[in-house]
Design an enzyme around this catalytic site. Structure first.
Site, PDB file in Angstrom:
ATOM      1  N   THR A  13      54.009  46.089  23.298  1.00  0.00           N
ATOM      2  CA  THR A  13      54.166  47.520  23.580  1.00  0.00           C
ATOM      3  C   THR A  13      55.408  47.634  24.441  1.00  0.00           C
ATOM      4  OG1 THR A  13      51.769  47.612  23.801  1.00  0.00           O
ATOM      5  CG2 THR A  13      52.976  49.528  24.582  1.00  0.00           C
TER       6      THR A  13
ATOM      7  N   ASP B  74      45.584  51.919  22.459  1.00  0.00           N
ATOM      8  CA  ASP B  74      45.544  52.652  23.724  1.00  0.00           C
ATOM      9  C   ASP B  74      46.816  53.445  24.013  1.00  0.00           C
ATOM     10  OD1 ASP B  74      46.657  49.883  24.013  1.00  0.00           O
ATOM     11  OD2 ASP B  74      47.226  50.692  25.964  1.00  0.00           O
TER      12      ASP B  74
ATOM     13  N   GLY C  36      48.835  45.510  26.257  1.00  0.00           N
ATOM     14  CA  GLY C  36      47.858  44.434  26.095  1.00  0.00           C
ATOM     15  C   GLY C  36      46.897  44.768  24.983  1.00  0.00           C
TER      16      GLY C  36
ATOM     17  N   GLY D 138      44.560  46.654  23.273  1.00  0.00           N
ATOM     18  CA  GLY D 138      44.306  48.080  23.397  1.00  0.00           C
ATOM     19  C   GLY D 138      42.852  48.492  23.508  1.00  0.00           C
TER      20      GLY D 138
END
Lengths: 315, 315
Positions: free
Chosen positions: A181, A212, A233, A235
């Site tokens: 991400t 997320d 990380g 999600g």
């Protein structure tokens, strides 16, 4: 304390030193510095935190190195589906998009959703239609094709077959690649905070999976009263622990400092549930935190009166 | 204190007494009682809170009265797009779907996502594909057609034209119709909590809009350490205030009681931002809260050792 500054990440995970070369490391550091500098310049000239985080994320979206925009990973179906969210701490206004394809800069689309619609989150074809209506830059599939992302998908599919365990594929060593991400948080000279997160999702994910990053409270949150946060990380765990808002709540309701709250979030319930990842955060006084529970996190910060700094592994 | 119980809502808003007839009021009360009783029976016979909230939501999804499942409102494009989420307080496991069409019971699909995938949130065609793979009951468009919902869309489009203000249509008096949701929270005999929310979304919404209902932390949250929550109302504000998790955080970090925390959430920042709506919540000791800042909220509760109760307007 610095009166303005920016903190970014380019994904957390099991970044294998063995798979790294000095050249590749340098490219990551250069990419992070370029993103930080682009955001910092906006802040330095009196621009808004919102513009700064958007710009920093743009730079990482345009790089094939990070799992966002151009460097997005492939879903199980061999597609690039991207998510992004942006939030303004002064107003708690936010915009987000999920599962969009062919958008050069998903974070720009998230900002358009925030500014030009009464909605907060638009998904998939509806979001793409809105992007076209607003003349956002679209790119053909080839633009998003990166050979190593494609190889990651093939490896993940291979592993999945071996394990015969749907979508639980992926060894520890490729978790960074799976959940990468990019994100940025900033404090501007007016004391306003903002957060932005953009991602290419999860390698080999089922069609239509939303993680997320576009979920306000989970991967992204900004509130002038507390802090701005961007998480990265695995999600599903970030969502279950409501990571970004949890940090804000710990400051607001329990009176923790930014650093205390950030550590508690990552090494507390999120980790106990089995979550791996990290976050970057900044508060109104220019305190920053960059905790992660993985071997590495591409990260950096550039604060007024201080040197620009970028890192990959644990200190 | 009751050792088990269930609390539900069928949407909050400006429920106009003038537009009501005694017959229609009775139908709403009957619908709520049927949902409560279905969930209560499961709890009474030792079933799980998770099964109870799912069942109660199923009953409301199957009714044309509520904006969920069969009674879903129409988007601007004249489609029914539904969202749902379910969460288990013991494990913090959750499942959700967004923007799905033709699924008879979206909450069942949310539970399947929780139990059969490593993902938490699936959207649109990807979620529908997963539903078909799992043999979930699908219904043709006609099943979801309700004359009054269609008329609501026509009115909203008409109003929008007059105002020439995209998607900000809808007078106060139709806000219930626009933002209706159904939800349930329960405590079972083992002391476990669960929450479920299902919605047909927002009348006249832009294609692809996702509201708060499927977002863990916003419209839905459950944690055995604190409470189970299902929210309803203007979704964009529920997301920005992270309503469901905020209630949990106020109990966990500030030590407020369920009722104190629930009131603070609805009448605090959520309302200050301009949000209208409400929530239902239950904690591990069987305390319940049903605050809302709209003229009415379809709601009810059925707790062990107490009478079943349903209400529509403010007391």
């Amino acid at each position: 304390m610095p009166s303005f500054g920016i903190v970014i990440h380019g994904g957390a995970g099991a970044i294998a030193k063995s798979a790294m070369t000095p050249e590749l490391e340098k490219r990551y550091h250069d990419g992070l510095r370029e993103a930080l500098t682009a955001g910092y310049k906006i802040l330095e000239s009196g621009g808004t935190a919102l513009d700064a985080v958007q710009k920093a994320v743009n730079v990482m979206e345009d790089s094939p190195l990070f799992n966002a925009g151009r460097g997005a990973v492939f879903t199980n179906a061999g597609r690039n589906e991207m998510d992004a969210a942006i939030m303004e701490g002064a107003t708690l206004k936010a915009g987000a998009v999920a599962g969009v394809r062919n958008i050069k800069n998903p974070i720009d689309l998230a900002r358009l959703v925030m500014e030009k619609t009464p909605h907060l989150l638009l998904a998939r074809d509806g979001a793409e239609e809105f992007a076209r209506l607003n003349g956002l830059e679209m790119m053909p599939d080839e633009y998003f094709f990166t050979e190593n992302r494609w190889q990651q998908l093939q490896k993940a599919i291979e592993l999945e077959k071996k394990r015969n365990e749907r979508s639980r594929s992926g060894s520890e060593s490729d978790s960074e690649q799976k959940f990468g991400t990019v994100g940025a948080v900033a404090l501007d000279q007016s004391g306003n905070l903002a957060a932005a997160t953009s991602t290419g999702g999860m390698t080999n994910s089922r069609h239509g999976r939303i993680g997320d990053s576009p979920l306000i409270g989970a991967g992204t949150y900004a509130d002038n009263q507390t802090c701005a946060v961007s998480a990265t990380g695995h999600g599903e765990f970030i969502i279950r622990a409501v990571v970004a808002y949890d940090l804000s709540a710990l400051m607001r309701y329990r009176g923790l400092t930014l650093v205390e709250a950030a550590e508690k979030v990552i090494f507390g319930r999120f980790q106990e549930l089995g979550g791996t990842g990290g976050l970057v955060a900044i508060d109104r006084r220019g305190n920053i935190a960059l905790p992660f529970n993985t071997p590495g996190m591409y990260r950096g910060h550039y604060l007024q009166g201080k040197q620009i700094e970028t890192s990959i592994y644990k200190e």
